[in-house]
Design a protein around this motif. Structure first.
Motif, PDB file in Angstrom:
ATOM      1  N   VAL A  54      86.726  20.998 -11.927  1.00 33.52           N
ATOM      2  CA  VAL A  54      85.662  20.019 -11.713  1.00 33.52           C
ATOM      3  C   VAL A  54      84.479  20.418 -12.576  1.00 33.52           C
ATOM      4  O   VAL A  54      83.957  21.529 -12.455  1.00 33.52           O
ATOM      5  CB  VAL A  54      85.237  19.969 -10.226  1.00 33.52           C
ATOM      6  N   ARG A  55      84.067  19.512 -13.449  1.00 30.56           N
ATOM      7  CA  ARG A  55      82.914  19.778 -14.299  1.00 30.56           C
ATOM      8  C   ARG A  55      81.694  19.081 -13.689  1.00 30.56           C
ATOM      9  O   ARG A  55      81.626  17.848 -13.676  1.00 30.56           O
ATOM     10  CB  ARG A  55      83.168  19.248 -15.700  1.00 30.56           C
ATOM     11  N   PRO A  56      80.744  19.849 -13.145  1.00 31.77           N
ATOM     12  CA  PRO A  56      79.546  19.226 -12.571  1.00 31.77           C
ATOM     13  C   PRO A  56      78.803  18.406 -13.624  1.00 31.77           C
ATOM     14  O   PRO A  56      78.613  18.853 -14.757  1.00 31.77           O
ATOM     15  CB  PRO A  56      78.713  20.415 -12.112  1.00 31.77           C
ATOM     16  N   GLY A  77      82.073  15.314  -3.257  1.00 29.57           N
ATOM     17  CA  GLY A  77      81.472  15.975  -4.409  1.00 29.57           C
ATOM     18  C   GLY A  77      80.241  15.289  -4.962  1.00 29.57           C
ATOM     19  O   GLY A  77      79.718  15.693  -5.988  1.00 29.57           O
ATOM     20  N   LEU A  78      79.758  14.242  -4.275  1.00 26.16           N
ATOM     21  CA  LEU A  78      78.623  13.474  -4.789  1.00 26.16           C
ATOM     22  C   LEU A  78      77.318  13.862  -4.115  1.00 26.16           C
ATOM     23  O   LEU A  78      77.287  14.263  -2.947  1.00 26.16           O
ATOM     24  CB  LEU A  78      78.880  11.980  -4.603  1.00 26.16           C
ATOM     25  N   LEU A  79      76.232  13.698  -4.862  1.00 28.31           N
ATOM     26  CA  LEU A  79      74.892  14.032  -4.393  1.00 28.31           C
ATOM     27  C   LEU A  79      73.891  13.095  -5.058  1.00 28.31           C
ATOM     28  O   LEU A  79      73.994  12.837  -6.260  1.00 28.31           O
ATOM     29  CB  LEU A  79      74.571  15.486  -4.767  1.00 28.31           C
ATOM     30  N   SER A  80      72.947  12.561  -4.285  1.00 21.65           N
ATOM     31  CA  SER A  80      71.864  11.724  -4.823  1.00 21.65           C
ATOM     32  C   SER A  80      70.533  12.356  -4.467  1.00 21.65           C
ATOM     33  O   SER A  80      70.342  12.808  -3.333  1.00 21.65           O
ATOM     34  CB  SER A  80      71.913  10.314  -4.234  1.00 21.65           C
ATOM     35  N   VAL A  81      69.604  12.376  -5.424  1.00 20.01           N
ATOM     36  CA  VAL A  81      68.289  12.983  -5.209  1.00 20.01           C
ATOM     37  C   VAL A  81      67.228  12.085  -5.846  1.00 20.01           C
ATOM     38  O   VAL A  81      67.402  11.606  -6.967  1.00 20.01           O
ATOM     39  CB  VAL A  81      68.215  14.394  -5.852  1.00 20.01           C
ATOM     40  N   ASP A  82      66.121  11.877  -5.129  1.00 14.58           N
ATOM     41  CA  ASP A  82      64.952  11.198  -5.686  1.00 14.58           C
ATOM     42  C   ASP A  82      63.873  12.235  -5.927  1.00 14.58           C
ATOM     43  O   ASP A  82      63.528  13.004  -5.031  1.00 14.58           O
ATOM     44  CB  ASP A  82      64.429  10.120  -4.742  1.00 14.58           C
ATOM     45  N   VAL A  83      63.351  12.282  -7.145  1.00 21.42           N
ATOM     46  CA  VAL A  83      62.345  13.265  -7.537  1.00 21.42           C
ATOM     47  C   VAL A  83      61.011  12.545  -7.721  1.00 21.42           C
ATOM     48  O   VAL A  83      60.922  11.575  -8.465  1.00 21.42           O
ATOM     49  CB  VAL A  83      62.732  13.950  -8.870  1.00 21.42           C
ATOM     50  N   VAL A  84      59.976  13.021  -7.022  1.00 22.56           N
ATOM     51  CA  VAL A  84      58.640  12.454  -7.190  1.00 22.56           C
ATOM     52  C   VAL A  84      58.093  12.950  -8.519  1.00 22.56           C
ATOM     53  O   VAL A  84      58.092  14.151  -8.799  1.00 22.56           O
ATOM     54  CB  VAL A  84      57.718  12.872  -6.028  1.00 22.56           C
ATOM     55  N   THR A  85      57.671  12.035  -9.358  1.00 18.70           N
ATOM     56  CA  THR A  85      57.136  12.397 -10.671  1.00 18.70           C
ATOM     57  C   THR A  85      55.612  12.355 -10.643  1.00 18.70           C
ATOM     58  O   THR A  85      55.015  11.715  -9.781  1.00 18.70           O
ATOM     59  CB  THR A  85      57.654  11.445 -11.757  1.00 18.70           C
ATOM     60  N   THR A  86      54.994  13.055 -11.579  1.00 19.30           N
ATOM     61  CA  THR A  86      53.540  13.061 -11.683  1.00 19.30           C
ATOM     62  C   THR A  86      53.130  12.589 -13.076  1.00 19.30           C
ATOM     63  O   THR A  86      53.872  12.774 -14.047  1.00 19.30           O
ATOM     64  CB  THR A  86      52.960  14.469 -11.435  1.00 19.30           C
TER      65      THR A  86
END
Length: 82
Positions: A10-12, A60-69
């Motif tokens: 599995v290649r991330p 194997g899945l992941l979702s992330v929301d990143v707060v930007t500045t």
């Protein structure tokens, strides 16, 4: 007795990304199921800051929301496994 061994590699990979209407940056990631990964960001690809650690689901899945500045107009992201 001899037997066959099956190996799956599995290649991330970051599979999708988009800027959301609220200003957050959405990342989708595919990796090894049930494994912890740390999301890191950098402005120069040399110095990395850990933002969060999350585990992939059984698929194997992941979702992330990143707060930007606004004081960081350009960022790079990567996932690393501890």
């Amino acid at each position: 007795s001899t037997g066959a061994v099956s190996l799956t590699i599995v290649r991330p990979t970051i599979t999708a990304w988009q800027m959301l209407s609220n200003g957050a940056f959405h990342l989708e990631f595919s990796g090894i199921p049930n494994t912890a990964y740390t999301l890191q960001s950098s402005s120069n690809l040399l110095n990395w800051l850990s933002l969060s650690t999350n585990a992939t689901g059984g698929n194997g899945l992941l979702s992330v929301d990143v707060v930007t500045t606004t004081n960081q107009p350009q960022r790079y992201y990567r996932f690393v496994s501890p």
